[in-house]
Structures are given as C-alpha cells and as structure tokens.
Write a protein that holds these residues in place. Structure first.
Motif, PDB file in Angstrom:
ATOM      1  N   UNK A 130      45.730  46.931  65.515  1.00 56.49           N
ATOM      2  CA  UNK A 130      46.976  47.521  65.991  1.00 56.49           C
ATOM      3  C   UNK A 130      48.103  47.266  65.001  1.00 56.49           C
ATOM      4  N   UNK A 131      48.275  46.019  64.575  1.00 56.79           N
ATOM      5  CA  UNK A 131      49.329  45.657  63.618  1.00 56.79           C
ATOM      6  C   UNK A 131      48.683  45.184  62.324  1.00 56.79           C
ATOM      7  N   UNK A 132      49.092  45.802  61.208  1.00 52.01           N
ATOM      8  CA  UNK A 132      48.517  45.479  59.905  1.00 52.01           C
ATOM      9  C   UNK A 132      49.559  44.715  59.090  1.00 52.01           C
ATOM     10  N   UNK A 170      35.002  46.165  66.889  1.00 52.09           N
ATOM     11  CA  UNK A 170      36.054  45.389  67.531  1.00 52.09           C
ATOM     12  C   UNK A 170      37.399  46.087  67.383  1.00 52.09           C
ATOM     13  N   UNK A 171      38.335  45.676  68.222  1.00 54.83           N
ATOM     14  CA  UNK A 171      39.726  46.082  68.093  1.00 54.83           C
ATOM     15  C   UNK A 171      40.582  44.826  68.097  1.00 54.83           C
ATOM     16  N   UNK A 172      41.481  44.729  67.120  1.00 52.64           N
ATOM     17  CA  UNK A 172      42.304  43.535  66.958  1.00 52.64           C
ATOM     18  C   UNK A 172      43.771  43.860  67.210  1.00 52.64           C
ATOM     19  N   UNK A 173      44.518  42.867  67.671  1.00 45.51           N
ATOM     20  CA  UNK A 173      45.961  43.047  67.821  1.00 45.51           C
ATOM     21  C   UNK A 173      46.667  42.897  66.479  1.00 45.51           C
ATOM     22  N   UNK A 174      46.125  42.038  65.597  1.00 44.51           N
ATOM     23  CA  UNK A 174      46.736  41.817  64.285  1.00 44.51           C
ATOM     24  C   UNK A 174      45.648  41.629  63.228  1.00 44.51           C
ATOM     25  N   UNK A 175      45.896  42.187  62.051  1.00 42.20           N
ATOM     26  CA  UNK A 175      45.035  41.933  60.895  1.00 42.20           C
ATOM     27  C   UNK A 175      45.902  41.364  59.783  1.00 42.20           C
ATOM     28  N   UNK A 176      45.490  40.222  59.240  1.00 45.24           N
ATOM     29  CA  UNK A 176      46.173  39.615  58.107  1.00 45.24           C
ATOM     30  C   UNK A 176      45.350  39.933  56.859  1.00 45.24           C
ATOM     31  N   UNK A 177      45.907  40.782  56.006  1.00 43.78           N
ATOM     32  CA  UNK A 177      45.181  41.319  54.861  1.00 43.78           C
ATOM     33  C   UNK A 177      45.804  40.806  53.567  1.00 43.78           C
ATOM     34  N   UNK A 178      44.967  40.351  52.657  1.00 45.37           N
ATOM     35  CA  UNK A 178      45.435  39.864  51.358  1.00 45.37           C
ATOM     36  C   UNK A 178      45.221  40.933  50.295  1.00 45.37           C
ATOM     37  N   UNK A 208      43.869  38.935  69.268  1.00 48.38           N
ATOM     38  CA  UNK A 208      42.587  39.150  68.600  1.00 48.38           C
ATOM     39  C   UNK A 208      42.912  39.398  67.138  1.00 48.38           C
ATOM     40  N   UNK A 209      42.429  38.537  66.266  1.00 48.94           N
ATOM     41  CA  UNK A 209      42.851  38.537  64.870  1.00 48.94           C
ATOM     42  C   UNK A 209      41.694  38.860  63.934  1.00 48.94           C
ATOM     43  N   UNK A 210      41.974  39.679  62.933  1.00 51.86           N
ATOM     44  CA  UNK A 210      41.071  39.819  61.797  1.00 51.86           C
ATOM     45  C   UNK A 210      41.744  39.135  60.615  1.00 51.86           C
ATOM     46  N   UNK A 211      41.073  38.177  60.019  1.00 49.98           N
ATOM     47  CA  UNK A 211      41.642  37.416  58.912  1.00 49.98           C
ATOM     48  C   UNK A 211      40.817  37.685  57.665  1.00 49.98           C
ATOM     49  N   UNK A 224      42.818  32.221  71.092  1.00 50.91           N
ATOM     50  CA  UNK A 224      42.771  33.462  70.324  1.00 50.91           C
ATOM     51  C   UNK A 224      41.313  33.789  70.020  1.00 50.91           C
ATOM     52  N   UNK A 225      41.072  35.009  69.564  1.00 51.39           N
ATOM     53  CA  UNK A 225      39.779  35.390  69.022  1.00 51.39           C
ATOM     54  C   UNK A 225      39.987  35.688  67.546  1.00 51.39           C
ATOM     55  N   UNK A 226      39.193  35.075  66.678  1.00 52.27           N
ATOM     56  CA  UNK A 226      39.322  35.263  65.239  1.00 52.27           C
ATOM     57  C   UNK A 226      38.055  35.905  64.695  1.00 52.27           C
ATOM     58  N   UNK A 227      38.225  36.990  63.965  1.00 43.90           N
ATOM     59  CA  UNK A 227      37.115  37.665  63.287  1.00 43.90           C
ATOM     60  C   UNK A 227      37.361  37.520  61.786  1.00 43.90           C
TER      61      UNK A 227
END
Length: 216
Positions: free
Chosen positions: A171-173, A134-142, A65-68, A87-90
C-alpha cells in the motif's frame, strides 16, 4: 566479557567498527572484488544509515504488514522496530531476516531460494510468487542509485523482480537510501521516483536533488 574484549581489540586495530550490539568489519585492500558487496556497504556511512533506519522504523505501527528489502539500511530498519510490537515481516535477505528474529507476537516470513553471498539475498521464482501473494501496508525499499532521468536503480539483476514484486504488493512504498546514492548510476533499473510515496534520506542530499524532489 571475552567477546567484548576481542571486539575492542579489533576496533583499536582498525579491523572493525563497534556499535551498540553490532560489530561491522572494515574494508581491507585484498578482501573485496568489484561490484556491490553488502559486507562493504555495512561499513560505509553508518551514522547516516542509522538515522534513516530509525526514522523508517518509527513509521511502523502495531498490526502493520511489512516487506523489508535487502541492503544495510533495510536490515537496520528491521532491527529498530520495537521487539514487542505485533507486526508481520516479509523479507528475502539474510541480514534483514536475522535482524527480525526474537520478536514477540509477530510473524517473520523469509522468501528463500538461491543464496547470493555478495548481497545476502535469496532469489527464486517461488519467492517472487510468495511476495506477490501477500499484501503489505508498508514496503521499505533500498536502492544503489537514483537520478531524475534514469530512475531508481540497484546493482544486481536478480534483485529487480524481488523489488518490483514488493512495490506491487504494498500500500505504501517507502524508499530508504542515504544521500550518496543521489546522482549515482548503477546497472539495474527497477522503479521510477513516482512509484514511491515517501523518501527517507539524510541531510547530505545535494541541493539540486532537493529542488527536483520538491517539484515532483
């Protein structure tokens, strides 16, 4: 074929840079105002951002589950995730949303609101609350800037709450930023280095920044 020919002419005239499946408009003297413009950022350090985005996308696993986040590198990351990987993308930016479409066995969620043309970000209190639910496994932050003493920063005030909610819900940033951002100051603080589990950047990172990151 007509599109390919037109893009080739734009490239030869110096008006666009053409990559596999992507045409990026290049900066002209009259088209841009002061401040951050995603359309300008997309034409800068493209090779470095591409390598960063490929590496970031390689970390994605089936079922994630990704936050992009917004930004040119974040959108590239979305585009490099295999289209057949479930995957799930937010996301909350137009460019990341468009790069996330056309997937099989996946869900794509766009947090909407007021659209900011300069960054292609949608902003609203409702979208912030959506991300928080929501709860995500990974967030990709710029980020637009980073300094040891002043933290991780962005250019726009309206992005702070979105980025903060993304960090709190994941969970992972993972910070994805090219080396030109190290030592740079932009107006809006949103996180400390300690808030991230991983940084993905390019080999141009200053030596003093490498030493500082290793120490931390």
């Amino acid at each position: 074929m007509t599109i390919r020919r037109d893009l080739s002419e734009l490239s030869e005239d110096g008006l666009a840079r053409v990559y596999h499946g992507v045409a990026v408009p290049l900066k002209t003297s009259d088209d841009y105002t002061q401040g951050y413009l995603l359309s300008e950022a997309e034409s800068l350090r493209v090779d470095e951002k591409t390598r960063i985005a490929r590496k970031a996308a390689s970390l994605v696993k089936p079922g994630d589950i990704l936050i992009i986040d917004a930004g040119s590198t974040a959108a590239m990351t979305a585009g490099f995730i295999p289209k057949d990987m479930p995957v799930k993308i937010i996301c909350f930016s137009l460019n990341a949303f468009l790069r996330s479409l056309g997937r099989r066995n996946s869900e794509v969620i766009l947090a909407g609101g007021l659209y900011h043309e300069t960054s292609r970000v949608f902003e609203s209190q409702e979208s912030i609350e959506l991300i928080k639910r929501y709860r995500a496994t990974k967030a990709f932050i710029s980020a637009s800037g980073f300094r040891d003493d002043l933290g991780v920063t962005c250019s726009n005030q309206f992005e702070i709450a979105m980025k903060s909610a993304s960090l709190q819900s994941s969970l992972q940033k993972i910070l994805i930023t090219d080396s030109s951002k190290f030592g740079k100051i932009t107006p809006c603080f949103f996180a400390d280095l300690s808030d991230f589990d991983m940084i993905i950047t390019d080999s141009g990172i200053p030596e003093n920044a490498v030493k500082s990151l290793v120490q931390k």
